[in-house]
Design a protein around this motif. Structure first.
Motif, PDB file in Angstrom:
ATOM      1  N   ASP A  40      -4.969  19.910 -12.432  1.00 12.72           N
ATOM      2  CA  ASP A  40      -3.584  20.372 -12.470  1.00 12.72           C
ATOM      3  C   ASP A  40      -3.415  21.647 -11.682  1.00 12.72           C
ATOM      4  OD1 ASP A  40      -2.332  18.430 -14.129  1.00 12.72           O
ATOM      5  OD2 ASP A  40      -3.347  19.303 -15.855  1.00 12.72           O
ATOM      6  N   LEU A  41      -2.299  21.740 -10.985  1.00 17.49           N
ATOM      7  CA  LEU A  41      -1.937  22.989 -10.329  1.00 17.49           C
ATOM      8  C   LEU A  41      -1.583  24.005 -11.396  1.00 17.49           C
ATOM      9  CD1 LEU A  41       0.368  21.874  -7.375  1.00 17.49           C
ATOM     10  CD2 LEU A  41      -1.786  23.101  -7.198  1.00 17.49           C
ATOM     11  N   LEU A  42      -2.142  25.195 -11.315  1.00 19.81           N
ATOM     12  CA  LEU A  42      -1.828  26.248 -12.286  1.00 19.81           C
ATOM     13  C   LEU A  42      -0.607  27.054 -11.857  1.00 19.81           C
ATOM     14  CD1 LEU A  42      -5.424  27.466 -13.145  1.00 19.81           C
ATOM     15  CD2 LEU A  42      -4.013  25.798 -14.349  1.00 19.81           C
ATOM     16  N   ALA A  43      -0.257  26.955 -10.580  1.00 21.85           N
ATOM     17  CA  ALA A  43       0.936  27.613 -10.044  1.00 21.85           C
ATOM     18  C   ALA A  43       1.760  26.527  -9.347  1.00 21.85           C
ATOM     19  CB  ALA A  43       0.555  28.720  -9.074  1.00 21.85           C
ATOM     20  N   PRO A  44       2.595  25.780 -10.099  1.00 21.15           N
ATOM     21  CA  PRO A  44       3.280  24.598  -9.563  1.00 21.15           C
ATOM     22  C   PRO A  44       4.135  24.832  -8.316  1.00 21.15           C
ATOM     23  CG  PRO A  44       3.555  24.732 -11.931  1.00 21.15           C
ATOM     24  CD  PRO A  44       2.899  25.996 -11.495  1.00 21.15           C
ATOM     25  N   ALA A  45       4.581  26.045  -8.085  1.00 18.93           N
ATOM     26  CA  ALA A  45       5.411  26.296  -6.914  1.00 18.93           C
ATOM     27  C   ALA A  45       4.590  26.297  -5.627  1.00 18.93           C
ATOM     28  CB  ALA A  45       6.139  27.630  -7.063  1.00 18.93           C
ATOM     29  N   ARG A  46       3.268  26.469  -5.746  1.00 13.10           N
ATOM     30  CA  ARG A  46       2.413  26.512  -4.563  1.00 13.10           C
ATOM     31  C   ARG A  46       1.991  25.115  -4.140  1.00 13.10           C
ATOM     32  NH1 ARG A  46      -1.972  30.963  -4.613  1.00 13.10           N
ATOM     33  NH2 ARG A  46      -2.122  30.075  -2.541  1.00 13.10           N
ATOM     34  N   SER A  47       1.697  24.973  -2.885  1.00 16.11           N
ATOM     35  CA  SER A  47       1.234  23.704  -2.340  1.00 16.11           C
ATOM     36  C   SER A  47      -0.275  23.586  -2.526  1.00 16.11           C
ATOM     37  CB  SER A  47       1.577  23.629  -0.852  1.00 16.11           C
ATOM     38  OG  SER A  47       1.031  22.470  -0.283  1.00 16.11           O
ATOM     39  N   LEU A  48      -0.729  22.387  -2.820  1.00 17.27           N
ATOM     40  CA  LEU A  48      -2.149  22.121  -2.935  1.00 17.27           C
ATOM     41  C   LEU A  48      -2.690  21.772  -1.553  1.00 17.27           C
ATOM     42  CD1 LEU A  48      -4.603  21.570  -4.826  1.00 17.27           C
ATOM     43  CD2 LEU A  48      -3.892  19.191  -4.796  1.00 17.27           C
ATOM     44  N   ASP A  49      -3.756  22.368  -1.162  1.00 11.75           N
ATOM     45  CA  ASP A  49      -4.415  22.052   0.102  1.00 11.75           C
ATOM     46  C   ASP A  49      -5.865  21.752  -0.234  1.00 11.75           C
ATOM     47  OD1 ASP A  49      -5.082  21.740   2.752  1.00 11.75           O
ATOM     48  OD2 ASP A  49      -5.229  23.878   3.152  1.00 11.75           O
ATOM     49  N   ALA A  50      -6.114  20.544  -0.747  1.00  7.52           N
ATOM     50  CA  ALA A  50      -7.441  20.179  -1.247  1.00  7.52           C
ATOM     51  C   ALA A  50      -8.325  19.668  -0.117  1.00  7.52           C
ATOM     52  CB  ALA A  50      -7.324  19.118  -2.335  1.00  7.52           C
ATOM     53  N   ARG A  51      -9.597  20.050  -0.196  1.00  6.15           N
ATOM     54  CA  ARG A  51     -10.600  19.617   0.776  1.00  6.15           C
ATOM     55  C   ARG A  51     -11.850  19.208   0.010  1.00  6.15           C
ATOM     56  NH1 ARG A  51     -14.901  22.099   2.636  1.00  6.15           N
ATOM     57  NH2 ARG A  51     -14.268  24.125   1.844  1.00  6.15           N
ATOM     58  N   PHE A  52     -12.308  18.004   0.273  1.00  7.42           N
ATOM     59  CA  PHE A  52     -13.509  17.467  -0.350  1.00  7.42           C
ATOM     60  C   PHE A  52     -14.486  17.071   0.749  1.00  7.42           C
ATOM     61  CE2 PHE A  52      -9.852  16.387  -2.899  1.00  7.42           C
ATOM     62  CZ  PHE A  52     -10.230  16.652  -4.202  1.00  7.42           C
ATOM     63  N   ASP A  53     -15.687  17.590   0.712  1.00  8.39           N
ATOM     64  CA  ASP A  53     -16.766  17.167   1.592  1.00  8.39           C
ATOM     65  C   ASP A  53     -17.900  16.711   0.686  1.00  8.39           C
ATOM     66  OD1 ASP A  53     -15.650  17.851   4.201  1.00  8.39           O
ATOM     67  OD2 ASP A  53     -15.768  19.913   3.485  1.00  8.39           O
ATOM     68  N   VAL A  54     -18.276  15.452   0.811  1.00  6.25           N
ATOM     69  CA  VAL A  54     -19.199  14.836  -0.151  1.00  6.25           C
ATOM     70  C   VAL A  54     -20.356  14.153   0.574  1.00  6.25           C
ATOM     71  CG1 VAL A  54     -19.391  13.122  -1.999  1.00  6.25           C
ATOM     72  CG2 VAL A  54     -17.295  14.461  -1.750  1.00  6.25           C
ATOM     73  N   VAL A  55     -21.541  14.281   0.003  1.00  2.21           N
ATOM     74  CA  VAL A  55     -22.731  13.562   0.460  1.00  2.21           C
ATOM     75  C   VAL A  55     -23.289  12.832  -0.745  1.00  2.21           C
ATOM     76  CG1 VAL A  55     -25.054  13.765   1.404  1.00  2.21           C
ATOM     77  CG2 VAL A  55     -23.257  15.301   2.212  1.00  2.21           C
ATOM     78  N   ARG A  56     -23.512  11.543  -0.578  1.00  2.00           N
ATOM     79  CA  ARG A  56     -24.155  10.756  -1.635  1.00  2.00           C
ATOM     80  C   ARG A  56     -25.562  10.412  -1.185  1.00  2.00           C
ATOM     81  NH1 ARG A  56     -19.518   7.071  -4.380  1.00  2.00           N
ATOM     82  NH2 ARG A  56     -18.546   8.837  -5.434  1.00  2.00           N
ATOM     83  N   LEU A  57     -26.520  10.772  -1.996  1.00  2.00           N
ATOM     84  CA  LEU A  57     -27.932  10.511  -1.735  1.00  2.00           C
ATOM     85  C   LEU A  57     -28.428   9.569  -2.816  1.00  2.00           C
ATOM     86  CD1 LEU A  57     -28.778  14.280  -1.219  1.00  2.00           C
ATOM     87  CD2 LEU A  57     -28.492  12.596   0.594  1.00  2.00           C
ATOM     88  N   GLY A  58     -28.221   8.289  -2.623  1.00  3.50           N
ATOM     89  CA  GLY A  58     -28.565   7.329  -3.670  1.00  3.50           C
ATOM     90  C   GLY A  58     -27.747   7.631  -4.912  1.00  3.50           C
TER      91      GLY A  58
END
Length: 76
Positions: A40-58
Motif C-alpha cells: 500500500d502507498l503510505l502517501a496516496p497523493a504521491r505516484s508510485l514508481d516501482a522497480r523490480f530486478d529479480v534473479v531466480r537461481l533454481g
C-alpha cells in the motif's frame, strides 16, 4: 563439475526487470515473485514508481525492489 553440469546450472538462472507506476501491477508482481501479501502507498497523493530486478537461481529468488514513494508491505 563437468562442463555439461555447468551449462545446466547457467540455464537455471532467470533474470527479469519490471517497472510500473500502478499500485495494482506492483502488488501482482510482488505476489507472483515473492509471496502473497499487500503493498500500500503510505502517501496516496504521491505516484508510485516501482522497480523490480529479480534473479531466480533454481529454488532461490534474489531481488532488488524499490519504490519512488513510501509503501507498506506485509505478507498475508
Amino acid at each position: 563439475m563437468s562442463s555439461e553440469g555447468a551449462g545446466a546450472a547457467v540455464d537455471a538462472v532467470r533474470r527479469y526487470s519490471f517497472r510500473t507506476t500502478d499500485v495494482d501491477e506492483a502488488r501482482a508482481a510482488v505476489d507472483a515473485t515473492y509471496y502473497a501479501g499487500f503493498l500500500d502507498l503510505l502517501a496516496p497523493a504521491r505516484s508510485l514508481d516501482a522497480r523490480f530486478d529479480v534473479v531466480r537461481l533454481g529454488p532461490l529468488t534474489v531481488g532488488d525492489l524499490s519504490c519512488g514513494a513510501p509503501v507498506g508491505a506485509e505478507p498475508s
